[in-house]
Design an enzyme around this catalytic site. Structure first.
Site, PDB file in Angstrom:
ATOM      1  N   LYS A 186       0.828  -1.212   0.000  1.00  0.00           N
ATOM      2  CA  LYS A 186       0.000   0.000   0.000  1.00  0.00           C
ATOM      3  C   LYS A 186       0.857   1.255   0.000  1.00  0.00           C
ATOM      4  O   LYS A 186       1.891   1.316   0.670  1.00  0.00           O
ATOM      5  CB  LYS A 186      -0.850   0.051   1.271  1.00  0.00           C
ATOM      6  CG  LYS A 186      -2.039  -0.884   1.288  1.00  0.00           C
ATOM      7  CD  LYS A 186      -2.779  -0.675   2.603  1.00  0.00           C
ATOM      8  CE  LYS A 186      -4.236  -0.985   2.514  1.00  0.00           C
ATOM      9  NZ  LYS A 186      -4.921  -0.658   3.777  1.00  0.00           N
ATOM     10  N   GLU A 204       0.898  -4.749   4.409  1.00  0.00           N
ATOM     11  CA  GLU A 204      -0.118  -5.161   5.366  1.00  0.00           C
ATOM     12  C   GLU A 204      -0.585  -6.560   5.021  1.00  0.00           C
ATOM     13  O   GLU A 204      -0.634  -6.928   3.844  1.00  0.00           O
ATOM     14  CB  GLU A 204      -1.324  -4.215   5.198  1.00  0.00           C
ATOM     15  CG  GLU A 204      -1.853  -3.612   6.458  1.00  0.00           C
ATOM     16  CD  GLU A 204      -2.950  -2.602   6.167  1.00  0.00           C
ATOM     17  OE1 GLU A 204      -2.789  -1.442   6.574  1.00  0.00           O
ATOM     18  OE2 GLU A 204      -3.961  -2.967   5.536  1.00  0.00           O
ATOM     19  N   LYS A 205      -0.942  -7.324   6.024  1.00  0.00           N
ATOM     20  CA  LYS A 205      -1.551  -8.636   5.792  1.00  0.00           C
ATOM     21  C   LYS A 205      -2.871  -8.408   5.067  1.00  0.00           C
ATOM     22  O   LYS A 205      -3.613  -7.480   5.396  1.00  0.00           O
ATOM     23  CB  LYS A 205      -1.810  -9.302   7.150  1.00  0.00           C
ATOM     24  CG  LYS A 205      -2.578 -10.591   7.078  1.00  0.00           C
ATOM     25  CD  LYS A 205      -1.654 -11.777   7.262  1.00  0.00           C
ATOM     26  CE  LYS A 205      -2.390 -13.082   7.000  1.00  0.00           C
ATOM     27  NZ  LYS A 205      -1.574 -13.996   6.171  1.00  0.00           N
ATOM     28  N   HIS A 228     -15.763  -3.820   5.153  1.00  0.00           N
ATOM     29  CA  HIS A 228     -15.247  -2.477   5.409  1.00  0.00           C
ATOM     30  C   HIS A 228     -16.266  -1.766   6.294  1.00  0.00           C
ATOM     31  O   HIS A 228     -17.391  -1.505   5.876  1.00  0.00           O
ATOM     32  CB  HIS A 228     -15.062  -1.710   4.091  1.00  0.00           C
ATOM     33  CG  HIS A 228     -14.670  -0.271   4.295  1.00  0.00           C
ATOM     34  ND1 HIS A 228     -13.467   0.247   3.876  1.00  0.00           N
ATOM     35  CD2 HIS A 228     -15.326   0.759   4.886  1.00  0.00           C
ATOM     36  CE1 HIS A 228     -13.393   1.537   4.210  1.00  0.00           C
ATOM     37  NE2 HIS A 228     -14.529   1.870   4.817  1.00  0.00           N
ATOM     38  N   ARG A 268     -11.302  14.225   6.710  1.00  0.00           N
ATOM     39  CA  ARG A 268     -12.165  15.108   5.912  1.00  0.00           C
ATOM     40  C   ARG A 268     -13.594  14.598   5.983  1.00  0.00           C
ATOM     41  O   ARG A 268     -13.845  13.550   6.562  1.00  0.00           O
ATOM     42  CB  ARG A 268     -11.707  15.080   4.458  1.00  0.00           C
ATOM     43  CG  ARG A 268     -11.671  13.628   3.949  1.00  0.00           C
ATOM     44  CD  ARG A 268     -11.476  13.529   2.463  1.00  0.00           C
ATOM     45  NE  ARG A 268     -11.043  12.212   2.038  1.00  0.00           N
ATOM     46  CZ  ARG A 268     -11.842  11.184   1.771  1.00  0.00           C
ATOM     47  NH1 ARG A 268     -13.154  11.316   1.901  1.00  0.00           N
ATOM     48  NH2 ARG A 268     -11.352  10.027   1.385  1.00  0.00           N
TER      49      ARG A 268
HETATM   50  P1  ADP Z   1     -14.627   8.086   0.394  1.00  0.00           P
HETATM   51  O1  ADP Z   1     -14.589   7.025   1.410  1.00  0.00           O
HETATM   52  O2  ADP Z   1     -15.028   9.409   0.915  1.00  0.00           O
HETATM   53  O3  ADP Z   1     -15.298   7.676  -0.827  1.00  0.00           O
HETATM   54  P2  ADP Z   1     -12.340   7.997  -1.273  1.00  0.00           P
HETATM   55  O4  ADP Z   1     -11.024   7.518  -0.783  1.00  0.00           O
HETATM   56  O5  ADP Z   1     -13.102   7.152  -2.218  1.00  0.00           O
HETATM   57  O6  ADP Z   1     -13.122   8.283   0.047  1.00  0.00           O
HETATM   58  O7  ADP Z   1     -12.145   9.437  -1.891  1.00  0.00           O
HETATM   59  C1  ADP Z   1     -13.191  10.374  -2.090  1.00  0.00           C
HETATM   60  C2  ADP Z   1     -12.954  11.142  -3.348  1.00  0.00           C
HETATM   61  O8  ADP Z   1     -11.735  11.799  -3.315  1.00  0.00           O
HETATM   62  C3  ADP Z   1     -12.950  10.281  -4.566  1.00  0.00           C
HETATM   63  O9  ADP Z   1     -13.565  11.007  -5.580  1.00  0.00           O
HETATM   64  C4  ADP Z   1     -11.481  10.068  -4.860  1.00  0.00           C
HETATM   65  O10 ADP Z   1     -11.276   9.875  -6.226  1.00  0.00           O
HETATM   66  C5  ADP Z   1     -10.903  11.357  -4.371  1.00  0.00           C
HETATM   67  N1  ADP Z   1      -9.586  11.243  -3.737  1.00  0.00           N
HETATM   68  C6  ADP Z   1      -9.227  10.435  -2.730  1.00  0.00           C
HETATM   69  N2  ADP Z   1      -7.980  10.664  -2.327  1.00  0.00           N
HETATM   70  C7  ADP Z   1      -7.509  11.665  -3.103  1.00  0.00           C
HETATM   71  C8  ADP Z   1      -6.280  12.389  -3.170  1.00  0.00           C
HETATM   72  N3  ADP Z   1      -5.275  12.139  -2.353  1.00  0.00           N
HETATM   73  N4  ADP Z   1      -6.145  13.353  -4.104  1.00  0.00           N
HETATM   74  C9  ADP Z   1      -7.158  13.627  -4.948  1.00  0.00           C
HETATM   75  N5  ADP Z   1      -8.340  12.994  -4.916  1.00  0.00           N
HETATM   76  C10 ADP Z   1      -8.530  12.036  -4.017  1.00  0.00           C
HETATM   77  P1  ADP Z   2      -7.909   4.110   0.361  1.00  0.00           P
HETATM   78  O1  ADP Z   2      -7.094   5.196   0.991  1.00  0.00           O
HETATM   79  O2  ADP Z   2      -7.638   3.943  -1.075  1.00  0.00           O
HETATM   80  O3  ADP Z   2      -9.348   4.229   0.706  1.00  0.00           O
HETATM   81  P2  ADP Z   2      -7.780   1.893   2.264  1.00  0.00           P
HETATM   82  O4  ADP Z   2      -6.575   1.567   3.067  1.00  0.00           O
HETATM   83  O5  ADP Z   2      -8.897   2.536   2.992  1.00  0.00           O
HETATM   84  O6  ADP Z   2      -7.326   2.778   1.018  1.00  0.00           O
HETATM   85  O7  ADP Z   2      -8.308   0.585   1.562  1.00  0.00           O
HETATM   86  C1  ADP Z   2      -9.314   0.610   0.580  1.00  0.00           C
HETATM   87  C2  ADP Z   2     -10.049  -0.718   0.559  1.00  0.00           C
HETATM   88  O8  ADP Z   2      -9.153  -1.803   0.337  1.00  0.00           O
HETATM   89  C3  ADP Z   2     -10.745  -1.067   1.865  1.00  0.00           C
HETATM   90  O9  ADP Z   2     -12.026  -0.485   1.941  1.00  0.00           O
HETATM   91  C4  ADP Z   2     -10.802  -2.577   1.804  1.00  0.00           C
HETATM   92  O10 ADP Z   2     -11.856  -3.002   0.977  1.00  0.00           O
HETATM   93  C5  ADP Z   2      -9.509  -2.930   1.128  1.00  0.00           C
HETATM   94  N1  ADP Z   2      -8.455  -3.204   2.119  1.00  0.00           N
HETATM   95  C6  ADP Z   2      -7.632  -2.301   2.682  1.00  0.00           C
HETATM   96  N2  ADP Z   2      -6.773  -2.884   3.545  1.00  0.00           N
HETATM   97  C7  ADP Z   2      -7.077  -4.197   3.534  1.00  0.00           C
HETATM   98  C8  ADP Z   2      -6.524  -5.355   4.196  1.00  0.00           C
HETATM   99  N3  ADP Z   2      -5.491  -5.279   5.017  1.00  0.00           N
HETATM  100  N4  ADP Z   2      -7.080  -6.562   3.915  1.00  0.00           N
HETATM  101  C9  ADP Z   2      -8.095  -6.667   3.046  1.00  0.00           C
HETATM  102  N5  ADP Z   2      -8.638  -5.634   2.402  1.00  0.00           N
HETATM  103  C10 ADP Z   2      -8.141  -4.412   2.625  1.00  0.00           C
HETATM  104 MG    MG Z   3     -10.116   4.155   2.601  1.00  0.00          MG
END
Ligand code: ADP
Ligand code: ADP
Ligand code: MG
Length: 464
Positions: free
Chosen positions: A157, A199-200, A207, A291
């Protein structure tokens, strides 16, 4: 209270923030790119200023331009929405340096929590369970050693990742280096950062995330959970609150952990603590989003709270209007994200001209959108064009209302995720409520074969 707020965002979330401001009698300044001259947020704000060309890097991510407008229009605060600059520590710091309140945490807190591996370490120290993995960021070689130690499959990640980007599942050691490098280059392109951690992989977890809110006086509350396991490529498509999975005991323990996490971070404002959970209800912190979240309306519906209003109030230095004991979840809410994407063609973004539009209404239905007839969703930005939220007394009623709303909605001009969401609302696994993050991938082929007609199900199957 603030007199004038600049909204450093676009689309439905900009409109959402303008609505809250209007009700609070706060003036709004919209900023927009030249691609958004006819966008709804531009029309609804008290005043609007064009800040650059369509490319986000030169407009919605352009800190200089946004700060210049905020100063020139004498805004006392900036609301960053989600995405764009919302989790940018430098922007938060720069707002503070100009004496403009960033509606969100300080740069220091964003650095701590927005950096996913640093956040993991802090949570571990605070006694919040985290997924087994690396202690901080690692390079390819160290990462491979750690992966071997914790056991495959693992997830590599990006520390700065978001929106499902910058992560890869690795199933065997021989794939580690290539997938690590792939995720690393993706995060470099998207977020300008190449730090990675390991991460494992919890196989097909749920989620579950908790909404928290903290004021500047040390009060922290949570508004319960959201179940966000309907995902495609780690991006959410549908969310609900509460979660059908949690027992009252686990809910209370996770809520406490979320509040502990926010306190440990010295948090202020609205935030989300995300967990993955296995079938035995073991939960592990994965990240904090510092946020407002896309899916915040499901929490608003069940907790009867305006989270954006509360976010603005605490940013203005007021005491949280809620005590934990006053917060309770009433009924059930579901959200469907309507994206201008074609599920039949690999979810290819499908912007086009909105020839005709009809949004559903009626009992328990809420629509958040910046769309109108004649408006063309721009290929430059996020493909989400609307969110439909259904609230009912119980899960069955929420599902029935959402089905009805999606039968009613018309977006004519381009393919969207409406049909797919509609089919999911009839899928027996979804209807029983015991789905996990593997749901969409395993059901997708079956769902696409279904026909809208005759997809009805015995409502007795629905868990309440
Ligand atoms: P949520 O759980 O609120 O859906 P997301 O991780 O899916 O969170 O992000 C929400 C929105 O922000 C999505 O439209 C995603 O494409 C955008 N987004 C997420 N992280 C970033 C970032 N670091 N820079 C720009 N856009 C981002
Ligand atoms: P993002 O910042 O893109 O939202 P997250 O760390 O929240 O990244 O992970 C996005 C999604 O990936 C989670 O909602 C889950 O479905 C999956 N995921 C993240 N970490 C794990 C994990 N350790 N094992 C299995 N699935 C995971
Ligand atoms: Mg997330």
């Amino acid at each position: 209270m603030f007199r004038r707020i600049l909204i450093a965002n676009r689309g439905e979330i900009a409109v959402r923030v303008i609505r809250a401001c209007r009700e609070m009698e706060i003036e709004t300044v919209a900023v927009y790119s030249s691609a958004d001259a006819d966008a709804l947020h531009v029309q609804l704000a008290t005043r609007s200023v064009c800040i650059g060309p369509p490319q986000a890097g030169q407009s919605y991510l352009n800190m200089d331009a946004i700060l210049q407008v905020a100063i020139a229009t004498r805004c006392d605060a900036i609301h960053p929405g989600y995405g764009f600059l919302s989790e940018n520590d430098v922007f938060s710091d720069r707002c503070a340096a100009e004496g403009i309140k960033f509606i969100g945490p300080t740069g220091d807190v964003i650095r701590q929590m927005g950096n996913k591996s640093a956040a993991r370490s802090l949570m571990q120290k605070s006694g919040v369970p985290v997924v087994p993995g690396s202690d901080g960021n690692v390079d390819i070689e160290t990462g491979a050693v750690i992966a071997a130690k914790i056991g495959y499959p693992v997830l590599v990640k990006a520390s700065a990742g978001g929106g499902g980007r910058g992560m890869r599942r690795v199933d065997k050691p021989e794939d580690f280096a290539a997938l690590f490098a792939e995720a690393q280059s993706e995060t470099m392109t998207n977020f300008g950062d190449d730090k990675m951690y390991v991460e494992k992989l919890i196989v097909n977890p749920h989620h579950i995330e908790f909404q928290v809110m903290a004021d500047s006086k040390g009060n922290v509350v949570h508004f319960g959970e959201r179940e966000c396991s309907i995902q495609r490529k780690n991006q959410k498509l549908m969310e609900e609150s509460p979660s059908h999975l949690l027992t009252p005991e686990v809910r209370a323990a996770m809520g406490d952990a979320a509040v502990t996490a926010a306190r440990a971070a010295g948090y202020e404002g609205a935030g989300t603590i995300e967990f993955v959970m296995d079938d035995d209800l073991h939960y592990y912190f994965i990240e904090m989003n510092t946020r407002i979240q896309v899916e915040h309306p499901v929490t608003e519906m069940v907790c009867d709270v305006d989270l954006v209003r509360e976010q603005i109030r605490v940013a203005a230095g007021l005491t949280l209007a809620y005590k934990q004991a006053d917060i309770c979840q009433r009924g059930w809410a579901i959200e469907c994200r309507i994206n201008a994407e074609d599920p039949m063609n690999g979810f290819r973004p499908s912007p086009g001209k909105t020839n005709f539009l009809h949004f559903p209404g009626g009992c328990g239905i809420r629509v958040e959108s910046a769309l109108y007839v004649g408006y063309n969703p721009s290929p430059f930005y996020d493909s989400m064009v609307a969110k439909v939220i259904a609230h009912g007394a119980n899960r069955l009623e929420a599902i029935q209302r959402m089905r009805r709303a999606l039968e009613e909605i018309v977006i004519d001009g381009y393919p969207t995720t409406v049909e797919l969401c509609y089919l999911i609302l009839h899928d027996p696994v979804f209807v029983r409520g015991n789905y996990n993050t593997g749901f969409l991938e395993s059901e997708m082929d079956e769902l696409m074969k279904w026909n809208r007609v005759g997809a009805g199900l015995d409502p007795i199957e629905v868990n309440q």
